[in-house]
Design a protein around this motif. Sequence first.
Motif, PDB file in Angstrom:
ATOM      1  N   TYR A  88       0.852  -1.183   0.000  1.00 57.74           N
ATOM      2  CA  TYR A  88       0.000   0.000   0.000  1.00 57.74           C
ATOM      3  C   TYR A  88       0.888   1.233   0.000  1.00 57.74           C
ATOM      4  CZ  TYR A  88      -3.424   3.535   1.199  1.00 57.74           C
ATOM      5  OH  TYR A  88      -4.211   4.659   1.177  1.00 57.74           O
ATOM      6  N   GLY A  89       0.586   2.164  -0.901  1.00 60.90           N
ATOM      7  CA  GLY A  89       1.372   3.385  -1.009  1.00 60.90           C
ATOM      8  C   GLY A  89       1.655   3.712  -2.462  1.00 60.90           C
ATOM      9  N   GLU A  90       2.387   4.805  -2.678  1.00 61.84           N
ATOM     10  CA  GLU A  90       2.638   5.270  -4.040  1.00 61.84           C
ATOM     11  C   GLU A  90       4.114   5.353  -4.381  1.00 61.84           C
ATOM     12  OE1 GLU A  90       0.592   8.964  -4.405  1.00 61.84           O
ATOM     13  OE2 GLU A  90      -1.405   8.057  -4.270  1.00 61.84           O
ATOM     14  N   ASP A  91       4.989   4.900  -3.465  1.00 59.59           N
ATOM     15  CA  ASP A  91       6.424   4.958  -3.717  1.00 59.59           C
ATOM     16  C   ASP A  91       7.051   3.644  -3.275  1.00 59.59           C
ATOM     17  OD1 ASP A  91       9.327   5.476  -3.346  1.00 59.59           O
ATOM     18  OD2 ASP A  91       8.770   7.521  -3.870  1.00 59.59           O
ATOM     19  N   GLY A  92       7.834   3.028  -4.167  1.00 57.28           N
ATOM     20  CA  GLY A  92       8.428   1.739  -3.862  1.00 57.28           C
ATOM     21  C   GLY A  92       9.344   1.743  -2.663  1.00 57.28           C
ATOM     22  N   GLN A  93       9.897   2.913  -2.309  1.00 55.30           N
ATOM     23  CA  GLN A  93      10.788   2.997  -1.155  1.00 55.30           C
ATOM     24  C   GLN A  93      10.028   2.982   0.162  1.00 55.30           C
ATOM     25  OE1 GLN A  93      14.141   2.959  -1.641  1.00 55.30           O
ATOM     26  NE2 GLN A  93      13.659   2.757  -3.814  1.00 55.30           N
ATOM     27  N   ASP A  94       8.750   3.293   0.120  1.00 57.14           N
ATOM     28  CA  ASP A  94       7.985   3.451   1.359  1.00 57.14           C
ATOM     29  C   ASP A  94       6.701   2.627   1.370  1.00 57.14           C
ATOM     30  OD1 ASP A  94       9.792   5.487   2.363  1.00 57.14           O
ATOM     31  OD2 ASP A  94       8.892   6.819   0.877  1.00 57.14           O
ATOM     32  N   LEU A  95       6.624   1.568   0.583  1.00 56.29           N
ATOM     33  CA  LEU A  95       5.412   0.762   0.555  1.00 56.29           C
ATOM     34  C   LEU A  95       5.177   0.078   1.901  1.00 56.29           C
ATOM     35  CD1 LEU A  95       5.524  -0.984  -2.951  1.00 56.29           C
ATOM     36  CD2 LEU A  95       3.975   0.824  -2.205  1.00 56.29           C
ATOM     37  N   ILE A  96       3.942   0.110   2.358  1.00 58.10           N
ATOM     38  CA  ILE A  96       3.558  -0.571   3.585  1.00 58.10           C
ATOM     39  C   ILE A  96       3.291  -2.037   3.254  1.00 58.10           C
ATOM     40  CG2 ILE A  96       1.776  -0.720   5.367  1.00 58.10           C
ATOM     41  CD1 ILE A  96       1.325   2.286   4.969  1.00 58.10           C
ATOM     42  N   PRO A  97       3.828  -2.986   4.036  1.00 57.70           N
ATOM     43  CA  PRO A  97       3.498  -4.394   3.812  1.00 57.70           C
ATOM     44  C   PRO A  97       1.991  -4.596   3.985  1.00 57.70           C
ATOM     45  CG  PRO A  97       5.373  -4.178   5.302  1.00 57.70           C
ATOM     46  CD  PRO A  97       4.785  -2.814   5.151  1.00 57.70           C
ATOM     47  N   THR A 124     -14.033  -1.623 -12.594  1.00 50.99           N
ATOM     48  CA  THR A 124     -14.293  -0.188 -12.438  1.00 50.99           C
ATOM     49  C   THR A 124     -13.013   0.589 -12.171  1.00 50.99           C
ATOM     50  OG1 THR A 124     -14.719  -0.436 -10.068  1.00 50.99           O
ATOM     51  CG2 THR A 124     -16.605  -0.637 -11.568  1.00 50.99           C
ATOM     52  N   ALA A 125     -11.886  -0.138 -12.037  1.00 49.07           N
ATOM     53  CA  ALA A 125     -10.587   0.491 -11.764  1.00 49.07           C
ATOM     54  C   ALA A 125     -10.642   1.356 -10.517  1.00 49.07           C
ATOM     55  CB  ALA A 125     -10.109   1.305 -12.967  1.00 49.07           C
ATOM     56  N   THR A 126     -11.170   0.781  -9.432  1.00 48.62           N
ATOM     57  CA  THR A 126     -11.261   1.500  -8.166  1.00 48.62           C
ATOM     58  C   THR A 126     -10.625   0.669  -7.052  1.00 48.62           C
ATOM     59  OG1 THR A 126     -13.474   0.578  -7.774  1.00 48.62           O
ATOM     60  CG2 THR A 126     -13.342   2.768  -8.773  1.00 48.62           C
ATOM     61  N   GLU A 127     -10.000   1.366  -6.116  1.00 49.24           N
ATOM     62  CA  GLU A 127      -9.443   0.701  -4.943  1.00 49.24           C
ATOM     63  C   GLU A 127     -10.552   0.546  -3.910  1.00 49.24           C
ATOM     64  OE1 GLU A 127      -6.661   2.148  -1.409  1.00 49.24           O
ATOM     65  OE2 GLU A 127      -5.602   2.131  -3.333  1.00 49.24           O
ATOM     66  N   LEU A 128     -10.767  -0.688  -3.454  1.00 48.49           N
ATOM     67  CA  LEU A 128     -11.842  -0.962  -2.515  1.00 48.49           C
ATOM     68  C   LEU A 128     -11.396  -0.774  -1.066  1.00 48.49           C
ATOM     69  CD1 LEU A 128     -13.326  -4.150  -4.251  1.00 48.49           C
ATOM     70  CD2 LEU A 128     -14.106  -1.772  -4.447  1.00 48.49           C
ATOM     71  N   PHE A 129     -10.310  -1.443  -0.681  1.00 48.66           N
ATOM     72  CA  PHE A 129      -9.786  -1.313   0.675  1.00 48.66           C
ATOM     73  C   PHE A 129      -8.411  -1.976   0.729  1.00 48.66           C
ATOM     74  CE2 PHE A 129     -12.332  -5.133   0.420  1.00 48.66           C
ATOM     75  CZ  PHE A 129     -11.557  -6.108   1.016  1.00 48.66           C
ATOM     76  N   TRP A 130      -7.750  -1.845   1.861  1.00 44.26           N
ATOM     77  CA  TRP A 130      -6.466  -2.502   2.047  1.00 44.26           C
ATOM     78  C   TRP A 130      -6.325  -2.879   3.517  1.00 44.26           C
ATOM     79  CZ3 TRP A 130      -2.433  -0.571   5.144  1.00 44.26           C
ATOM     80  CH2 TRP A 130      -2.610   0.721   5.621  1.00 44.26           C
ATOM     81  N   PHE A 131      -5.440  -3.843   3.778  1.00 49.96           N
ATOM     82  CA  PHE A 131      -5.169  -4.209   5.167  1.00 49.96           C
ATOM     83  C   PHE A 131      -3.682  -4.504   5.330  1.00 49.96           C
ATOM     84  CE2 PHE A 131      -6.620  -8.112   3.070  1.00 49.96           C
ATOM     85  CZ  PHE A 131      -5.601  -9.014   3.364  1.00 49.96           C
ATOM     86  N   PHE A 132      -3.180  -4.213   6.497  1.00 46.94           N
ATOM     87  CA  PHE A 132      -1.767  -4.340   6.823  1.00 46.94           C
ATOM     88  C   PHE A 132      -1.388  -5.803   7.067  1.00 46.94           C
ATOM     89  CE2 PHE A 132       1.559  -4.664  10.057  1.00 46.94           C
ATOM     90  CZ  PHE A 132       2.576  -3.925   9.477  1.00 46.94           C
ATOM     91  N   GLY A 133      -0.160  -6.201   6.645  1.00 44.71           N
ATOM     92  CA  GLY A 133       0.332  -7.501   7.063  1.00 44.71           C
ATOM     93  C   GLY A 133       1.205  -8.289   6.118  1.00 44.71           C
ATOM     94  N   PRO A 134       0.693  -8.728   4.953  1.00 41.97           N
ATOM     95  CA  PRO A 134       1.488  -9.602   4.079  1.00 41.97           C
ATOM     96  C   PRO A 134       2.806  -8.956   3.671  1.00 41.97           C
ATOM     97  CG  PRO A 134      -0.809  -9.589   3.390  1.00 41.97           C
ATOM     98  CD  PRO A 134      -0.671  -8.523   4.432  1.00 41.97           C
ATOM     99  N   THR A 135       3.871  -9.763   3.654  1.00 46.27           N
ATOM    100  CA  THR A 135       5.195  -9.252   3.334  1.00 46.27           C
ATOM    101  C   THR A 135       5.647  -9.712   1.953  1.00 46.27           C
ATOM    102  OG1 THR A 135       6.249 -11.149   4.399  1.00 46.27           O
ATOM    103  CG2 THR A 135       5.866  -9.205   5.755  1.00 46.27           C
ATOM    104  N   SER A 136       6.631  -9.026   1.412  1.00 44.66           N
ATOM    105  CA  SER A 136       7.260  -9.387   0.143  1.00 44.66           C
ATOM    106  C   SER A 136       8.724  -9.000   0.224  1.00 44.66           C
ATOM    107  CB  SER A 136       6.584  -8.669  -1.034  1.00 44.66           C
ATOM    108  OG  SER A 136       7.305  -8.879  -2.235  1.00 44.66           O
ATOM    109  N   SER A 137       9.593  -9.995   0.325  1.00 46.96           N
ATOM    110  CA  SER A 137      11.031  -9.735   0.441  1.00 46.96           C
ATOM    111  C   SER A 137      11.671  -9.728  -0.947  1.00 46.96           C
ATOM    112  CB  SER A 137      11.695 -10.805   1.307  1.00 46.96           C
ATOM    113  OG  SER A 137      11.093 -10.862   2.585  1.00 46.96           O
ATOM    114  N   PRO A 138      12.541  -8.775  -1.232  1.00 49.67           N
ATOM    115  CA  PRO A 138      13.191  -8.745  -2.542  1.00 49.67           C
ATOM    116  C   PRO A 138      14.120  -9.934  -2.745  1.00 49.67           C
ATOM    117  CG  PRO A 138      14.202  -7.158  -1.066  1.00 49.67           C
ATOM    118  CD  PRO A 138      13.007  -7.698  -0.352  1.00 49.67           C
TER     119      PRO A 138
END
Length: 332
Positions: free
Chosen positions: A225-234, A243-257
């Motif tokens: 979640y976020g608009e910058d790859g340096q500061d994305l929230i997991p 409809t190309a709309t964002e419905l909701f988001w929730f904190f938690g899942p990770t993605s390691s490079p």
Amino acid sequence: IQPIEGMLGNCWLALTNTKKLALLDFEQRQVKSVCSVTDSKIDWRYKVVLHVSRDGQFAALANLRGQYGVVIDLQTGNSTIHLDRGNYYVEHYHFSLAFAEINHKTILIHATNWNRLTVSDPATGKELTFREIAPWQKGGSRPEHYLDYFHGKLVVSPDQEWIADWGWVWHPVGMIRCWNLKKWLYENVWESEDAYQRKFLCYRSYYWGGPICWADSRRLIVWGYGEDGQDLIPAATICDAQTATELFWFFGPTSSPQKVKAQRKDQDMEIGIPGGQFIYDEYLFSVDPQTGMTVWDIETGERLFADEHFSPTGYHHAGKSFLTNQGDGQFV
């Protein structure tokens, strides 16, 4: 190794380190050699990805961050399409590949240039979305349907109606677009270009190609979640693709490079790419090689399960099972 979702039981197609394709049936505990992959320009020094059609008739292989690939008829072992997407900055984005089934017929969506996707018949190589786009000459006006966008990671909806494309544009910014496959095939041959003139689902500066999956025929789940790859929230962001709309988001899942070896201008280089994967079947399974697996209820955002030691290779929706490759020919 990839699941063959349309076959009964628990069958997978594997690419071995001897460049052979093998059918693995884990219910019958059988391994059947299919063919050798010899007729291609794939560079085996670099990471290769494997895709398999739902009916198990065709396989597509390509260098993940390279120029070439090949489509193979698994009944005959013969190559049917030699894939080439050009070499324009290919080390920076996924080779666009996806199988789909439209009206009970298997099709292949693949990149033929950095800004062009094509639908082909994997059995014959016939292009099903033929169109001509004029080049954009320096100093001239932008030609009609010209697309200034690098196609990237493709995922097809469970009902085979929609496709999502996580690519990027300069400066660079990752962007996701979705469009209808039937409309592309039967109504508007320019649909993959025209879709980019409409709304996009989300954008992230300096980030694209991360974990992504469909929950159903409308909802797309995107990592972060976020608009910058340096500061994305997991997190997991749920979007309505139609409809190309964002419905909701929730904190938690990770993605390691993760790091993969790629080539640019005849020089080897190590590229950092997003790691992990999203899998959906009633719940969202977030798999990350470094942090293991977590399971989420996407309606409430609640974490239901976590195991830092469990990081499976893939999931078979028909067989309802996760597969873990433990190396040396051992699978669980």
